[in-house]
Design a protein around this motif. Sequence first.
Motif, PDB file in Angstrom:
ATOM      1  N   GLY A   1      26.566  15.825  61.812  1.00  0.00           N
ATOM      2  CA  GLY A   1      25.514  16.189  62.038  1.00  0.00           C
ATOM      3  C   GLY A   1      24.389  16.190  63.350  1.00  0.00           C
ATOM      4  O   GLY A   1      26.015  15.522  64.458  1.00  0.00           O
ATOM      5  N   VAL A   2      24.070  15.292  63.441  1.00  0.00           N
ATOM      6  CA  VAL A   2      23.084  14.914  64.709  1.00  0.00           C
ATOM      7  C   VAL A   2      23.011  12.933  64.929  1.00  0.00           C
ATOM      8  O   VAL A   2      22.973  12.198  64.463  1.00  0.00           O
ATOM      9  N   ARG A   3      23.643  12.643  65.496  1.00  0.00           N
ATOM     10  CA  ARG A   3      23.525  11.220  65.602  1.00  0.00           C
ATOM     11  C   ARG A   3      22.589  10.863  66.379  1.00  0.00           C
ATOM     12  O   ARG A   3      21.938  11.258  67.617  1.00  0.00           O
ATOM     13  N   LEU A   4      22.291   9.570  66.080  1.00  0.00           N
ATOM     14  CA  LEU A   4      20.564   8.669  66.658  1.00  0.00           C
ATOM     15  C   LEU A   4      21.170   8.203  67.507  1.00  0.00           C
ATOM     16  O   LEU A   4      20.214   7.875  67.758  1.00  0.00           O
ATOM     17  N   GLY A   5      21.551   7.590  67.267  1.00  0.00           N
ATOM     18  CA  GLY A   5      22.410   6.192  68.240  1.00  0.00           C
ATOM     19  C   GLY A   5      23.186   5.676  67.361  1.00  0.00           C
ATOM     20  O   GLY A   5      23.754   5.753  67.183  1.00  0.00           O
TER      21      GLY A   5
ATOM     22  N   GLY B   1      35.950  -3.377  59.197  1.00  0.00           N
ATOM     23  CA  GLY B   1      35.026  -2.338  59.795  1.00  0.00           C
ATOM     24  C   GLY B   1      34.349  -1.475  59.373  1.00  0.00           C
ATOM     25  O   GLY B   1      34.458  -1.460  58.692  1.00  0.00           O
ATOM     26  N   VAL B   2      33.312  -1.489  60.681  1.00  0.00           N
ATOM     27  CA  VAL B   2      32.657  -0.496  60.369  1.00  0.00           C
ATOM     28  C   VAL B   2      32.301   0.669  61.345  1.00  0.00           C
ATOM     29  O   VAL B   2      32.065   1.146  62.780  1.00  0.00           O
ATOM     30  N   ARG B   3      32.434   1.936  60.997  1.00  0.00           N
ATOM     31  CA  ARG B   3      33.076   2.939  61.873  1.00  0.00           C
ATOM     32  C   ARG B   3      31.331   3.845  62.128  1.00  0.00           C
ATOM     33  O   ARG B   3      31.275   3.632  63.286  1.00  0.00           O
ATOM     34  N   ALA B   4      31.107   4.312  60.864  1.00  0.00           N
ATOM     35  CA  ALA B   4      29.991   5.254  61.500  1.00  0.00           C
ATOM     36  C   ALA B   4      28.947   4.242  59.718  1.00  0.00           C
ATOM     37  O   ALA B   4      29.504   4.329  58.808  1.00  0.00           O
ATOM     38  N   ILE B   5      27.572   4.726  60.602  1.00  0.00           N
ATOM     39  CA  ILE B   5      26.259   4.917  59.246  1.00  0.00           C
ATOM     40  C   ILE B   5      25.712   6.413  59.104  1.00  0.00           C
ATOM     41  O   ILE B   5      25.180   6.638  60.114  1.00  0.00           O
ATOM     42  N   SER B   6      26.014   6.977  58.064  1.00  0.00           N
ATOM     43  CA  SER B   6      25.455   8.874  57.699  1.00  0.00           C
ATOM     44  C   SER B   6      24.502   8.581  57.165  1.00  0.00           C
ATOM     45  O   SER B   6      24.603   7.704  55.700  1.00  0.00           O
ATOM     46  N   LEU B   7      23.150   9.634  57.500  1.00  0.00           N
ATOM     47  CA  LEU B   7      22.968   9.469  56.251  1.00  0.00           C
ATOM     48  C   LEU B   7      22.669  11.245  55.571  1.00  0.00           C
ATOM     49  O   LEU B   7      23.016  11.941  56.619  1.00  0.00           O
ATOM     50  N   GLU B   8      22.659  11.448  54.265  1.00  0.00           N
ATOM     51  CA  GLU B   8      22.479  12.872  53.521  1.00  0.00           C
ATOM     52  C   GLU B   8      21.202  13.551  53.082  1.00  0.00           C
ATOM     53  O   GLU B   8      20.891  12.560  53.221  1.00  0.00           O
TER      54      GLU B   8
END
Length: 397
Positions: free
Chosen positions: A20-24, A96-103
């Motif tokens: 997907g698209v990385r928002l920041g 630890g947290v690697r990323a947050i993704s919106l689906e």
Amino acid sequence: MRSMVAMDDTSRPSAPAPPGVRLGRVLGIPVHVSMSWLILAVLITLFYSRVVQSNLPGLSTLGAYAVGFGFVVCLMISVFLHELGHAVVSRRSGIGVRAISLEMLGGFTEMERESPTPRIELAVSLIGPAVSAVLGLLSWALLLVLPAGTVAHELVFQLTASNLIVAVFNVLPGLPLDGGRALRAVIWAASSDRYLGTRVAGYVGRGVAVATILGSVYSYAHWYVGFTGFYIVAVGAMIGMFLWFGAGQAIRGGRLAARFELVHAGRLARPALQVPAGMPLAEVTRRVVETGAGAAVVLDGGGNPVGLVNEHAAAAVPAERAPWVAVDTVAATLRPELVLPADLAREDVIRAVQATPASEYLVVDGPPGQQPAAAHIVGVLTADDLANLLDPKRTIR
């Protein structure tokens, strides 16, 4: 953990970049939005614009689309805050947290490892619905002071409803919902068995999936008609199928993880017969049967292991040719990455096998990187034995 429907997703062992698209980044955590969410945004904008036009007849078509898109933005922010709640509590708990993704159906927080205790699991799972509930109540309070029949009132009403629905739906006690993680934590604490909790919560999640689909059909049959009813049934069916799939993954994951505890290189290694290079395959086979060994290791003239006999390749050699075939021809060259310490266990074994796929690995009694010697050989770990341990019902092709 998944959201809005903020549905739960257990931590993942690998860390590929989410599609997907990385928002920041927020608080140093990468935030991604998938293409499926963008598709959902278009569908919501189109559907909600019709609702807006019926509720606010004086609004232009373009204005209705703008309000529909505004609702999409508000919903995305709500889902993100839900997931951010999971992420913050996870990090404060040492996870630890690697990323947050919106689906399309919400989002997930990708953690580096599983919760170490039931208490932390419970806290991480419930914070997301708590955030959604607070957002819903704050929106409801704002709704009370906004004049009805305005764009602001319409947007805040939808924001209130969506957050409260997400909060209530997500505490239902079935994986992959957040309530399923909470149920898993309770069963884990009561039984001292994390994986029992995972399996039970998975089966409950399947019940929630069926109830979701039946509920949407009931709503269509008794309360809604036309396009709105069709939309509710379609969304309900999609969510229900997603829940069923996620619950099935949880059940299989719980079964697999329980067996995962048994993974230990030294205990899984087959006793290995050490044979000199050039020995006829027929003689090696005879000695393996005679000694009861489960594998064979080829040694060079100095007594150092240089090859691992592939049992499938050896079995493929016709019996009449075996006396004339050197064992070297059915042995894989022993490379450093095919040597595993005997005390390697659990995820370390899996990572080593995934990093260098092979049919056999030499297990030695010594530190990683040390040149293997015949005296240090513990045995041979085969990929088939490892796969059979993790999935006894698998079909070998």
